[in-house]
Write a protein that holds these residues in place. Structure first.
Motif, PDB file in Angstrom:
ATOM      1  N   GLU A  18      33.840  -5.928   1.824  1.00  0.00           N
ATOM      2  CA  GLU A  18      34.088  -6.979   0.840  1.00  0.00           C
ATOM      3  C   GLU A  18      35.224  -6.608  -0.101  1.00  0.00           C
ATOM      4  OE1 GLU A  18      31.269  -9.380  -0.828  1.00  0.00           O
ATOM      5  OE2 GLU A  18      29.681  -9.029   0.641  1.00  0.00           O
ATOM      6  N   ALA A  19      35.294  -5.339  -0.492  1.00  0.00           N
ATOM      7  CA  ALA A  19      36.383  -4.907  -1.378  1.00  0.00           C
ATOM      8  C   ALA A  19      37.734  -5.050  -0.675  1.00  0.00           C
ATOM      9  CB  ALA A  19      36.157  -3.469  -1.819  1.00  0.00           C
ATOM     10  N   ARG A  20      37.814  -4.659   0.590  1.00  0.00           N
ATOM     11  CA  ARG A  20      39.072  -4.766   1.332  1.00  0.00           C
ATOM     12  C   ARG A  20      39.531  -6.213   1.410  1.00  0.00           C
ATOM     13  NH1 ARG A  20      37.618  -3.276   6.602  1.00  0.00           N
ATOM     14  NH2 ARG A  20      37.645  -5.442   7.296  1.00  0.00           N
ATOM     15  N   LEU A  21      38.611  -7.110   1.743  1.00  0.00           N
ATOM     16  CA  LEU A  21      38.962  -8.531   1.830  1.00  0.00           C
ATOM     17  C   LEU A  21      39.388  -9.074   0.469  1.00  0.00           C
ATOM     18  CD1 LEU A  21      36.082  -9.758   4.170  1.00  0.00           C
ATOM     19  CD2 LEU A  21      38.452  -9.287   4.810  1.00  0.00           C
ATOM     20  N   LEU A  22      38.737  -8.609  -0.583  1.00  0.00           N
ATOM     21  CA  LEU A  22      39.093  -9.036  -1.937  1.00  0.00           C
ATOM     22  C   LEU A  22      40.520  -8.625  -2.275  1.00  0.00           C
ATOM     23  CD1 LEU A  22      38.166 -10.174  -4.734  1.00  0.00           C
ATOM     24  CD2 LEU A  22      37.430  -7.835  -5.280  1.00  0.00           C
ATOM     25  N   PHE A  23      40.860  -7.381  -1.971  1.00  0.00           N
ATOM     26  CA  PHE A  23      42.204  -6.887  -2.286  1.00  0.00           C
ATOM     27  C   PHE A  23      43.262  -7.598  -1.437  1.00  0.00           C
ATOM     28  CE2 PHE A  23      39.884  -2.662  -3.203  1.00  0.00           C
ATOM     29  CZ  PHE A  23      39.518  -3.114  -4.462  1.00  0.00           C
ATOM     30  N   GLN A  24      42.970  -7.785  -0.167  1.00  0.00           N
ATOM     31  CA  GLN A  24      43.932  -8.454   0.701  1.00  0.00           C
ATOM     32  C   GLN A  24      44.166  -9.896   0.263  1.00  0.00           C
ATOM     33  OE1 GLN A  24      41.981  -7.787   4.466  1.00  0.00           O
ATOM     34  NE2 GLN A  24      43.087  -5.880   4.868  1.00  0.00           N
ATOM     35  N   ALA A  25      43.121 -10.538  -0.269  1.00  0.00           N
ATOM     36  CA  ALA A  25      43.260 -11.919  -0.722  1.00  0.00           C
ATOM     37  C   ALA A  25      44.215 -12.047  -1.907  1.00  0.00           C
ATOM     38  CB  ALA A  25      41.891 -12.479  -1.099  1.00  0.00           C
ATOM     39  N   GLN A  26      44.439 -10.933  -2.630  1.00  0.00           N
ATOM     40  CA  GLN A  26      45.380 -10.964  -3.764  1.00  0.00           C
ATOM     41  C   GLN A  26      46.820 -10.779  -3.306  1.00  0.00           C
ATOM     42  OE1 GLN A  26      43.536 -11.843  -6.360  1.00  0.00           O
ATOM     43  NE2 GLN A  26      41.824 -11.433  -4.947  1.00  0.00           N
ATOM     44  N   GLY A  27      47.009 -10.503  -2.019  1.00  0.00           N
ATOM     45  CA  GLY A  27      48.353 -10.269  -1.503  1.00  0.00           C
ATOM     46  C   GLY A  27      48.850  -8.862  -1.742  1.00  0.00           C
ATOM     47  N   TRP A  28      47.954  -7.956  -2.155  1.00  0.00           N
ATOM     48  CA  TRP A  28      48.353  -6.569  -2.396  1.00  0.00           C
ATOM     49  C   TRP A  28      48.499  -5.805  -1.085  1.00  0.00           C
ATOM     50  CZ3 TRP A  28      43.765  -6.137  -6.297  1.00  0.00           C
ATOM     51  CH2 TRP A  28      44.129  -6.755  -7.506  1.00  0.00           C
ATOM     52  N   ALA A  29      49.363  -4.804  -1.090  1.00  0.00           N
ATOM     53  CA  ALA A  29      49.439  -3.870   0.034  1.00  0.00           C
ATOM     54  C   ALA A  29      48.235  -2.938  -0.074  1.00  0.00           C
ATOM     55  CB  ALA A  29      50.736  -3.075  -0.021  1.00  0.00           C
ATOM     56  N   VAL A  30      47.386  -2.950   0.926  1.00  0.00           N
ATOM     57  CA  VAL A  30      46.128  -2.205   0.873  1.00  0.00           C
ATOM     58  C   VAL A  30      46.085  -1.198   2.014  1.00  0.00           C
ATOM     59  CG1 VAL A  30      43.612  -2.382   0.951  1.00  0.00           C
ATOM     60  CG2 VAL A  30      44.967  -4.223  -0.088  1.00  0.00           C
TER      61      VAL A  30
END
Length: 271
Positions: free
Chosen positions: A178-190
């Motif tokens: 869930e954290a990974r999907l949250l960060f990716q949804a912000q357009g951040w490089a993860v």
């Protein structure tokens, strides 16, 4: 095995037909019938039987999707409010019906195959839950990604294909998905499970300059682990990499807080 023990091994509930096919006679069943309750004709249940199994048998279906995830040890944040059954014949409001069954069920238990469980989850659950179920199943090696893709070629499977495309097998727990999907949804490089020289592996490196760790309740099981965690934290600070830590509950219940705090640190550390 005596009949009582056999029924117990099936979760405390079984069809009379299943018992007869296992070699028990109607006389065997009648002889101890006073030990059981009969919720409906053809089903015998012990007191304290598995309520999910009983529900599935009463509705002539198989537990699947989010209702079978825990049975297979798959990652899911919470059980669905209504049970999910592979049950082609019904539109009952008592449960969510999944009409497609591609693989043989578990066996004697009223549970769909792990393959159908994952396929149903991909097309039914919200994206974080669907990705979590699929990612854990694939990480366990019990199902194959190519098989899932082959089963999802139809025009009605677009939602499931989108969820499967978000699986990358980097997470080590459901909150990390869930954290990974949250960060990716912000357009951040993860970068998940990033390895940083002098620090070690971290859960997430955001935009190359902010570390985020998702800590489970058993994270610090020993004094040595606690000391190593502090060493890694200090090493990251010395490299100019601030670290934010969150328990699963914050990931699930307050994702906006995480986004705002990561964004604040990204702005503070911007070149």
């Amino acid at each position: 095995m005596d009949l009582h023990a056999y029924i117990t091994s099936l979760g405390g509930v079984a069809r009379t037909r299943t018992l007869i096919e296992a070699g028990y006679t109607k006389r065997d069943i009648a002889a101890i019938a006073f030990d059981f309750k009969r919720p409906t004709r053809g089903i015998i249940a012990l007191s304290g039987c598995n309520p999910d199994f009983l529900f599935a048998l009463l509705h002539n279906g198989l537990l699947t999707c989010g209702s079978a995830a825990e049975f297979y040890g798959l990652w899911i944040r919470a059980r669905p409010a209504r049970r999910h059954l592979a049950c082609a014949h019904s539109r009952s409001a008592a449960f969510v019906s999944h009409r497609t069954r591609r693989f043989p069920p578990h066996g004697l238990l009223p549970v769909a195959s792990i393959e159908d469980t994952v396929l149903h989850a991909l097309g039914c659950l919200d994206v974080p839950q669907a990705v979590s179920v699929a990612e854990s199943a694939l990480r366990s090696g019990r199902i194959d990604a190519d098989m899932l893709r082959a089963c999802l070629r139809g025009c009605r499977s677009a939602r499931a294909r989108d969820a499967l495309a978000r699986v990358d097998l980097t997470a080590e727990s459901q909150p990390e998905v869930e954290a990974r999907l949250l960060f990716q949804a912000q357009g951040w490089a993860v970068e998940a499970q990033a390895r940083i020289p002098g620090v070690g592996r971290v859960d997430f490196l955001i935009e190359g300059r902010v570390i985020v760790e998702i800590d489970g309740h058993a994270y610090h099981r020993t004094r040595e682990q606690f000391a190593e965690d502090r060493r890694r934290h200090n090493a990251a600070i010395l490299r100019g990499l601030p670290t934010l830590r969150y328990p699963p509950e914050v990931v699930w219940n307050d994702p906006g807080r995480i986004v705002s705090e990561v964004q604040a640190l990204l702005e503070m550390t911007a070149a």
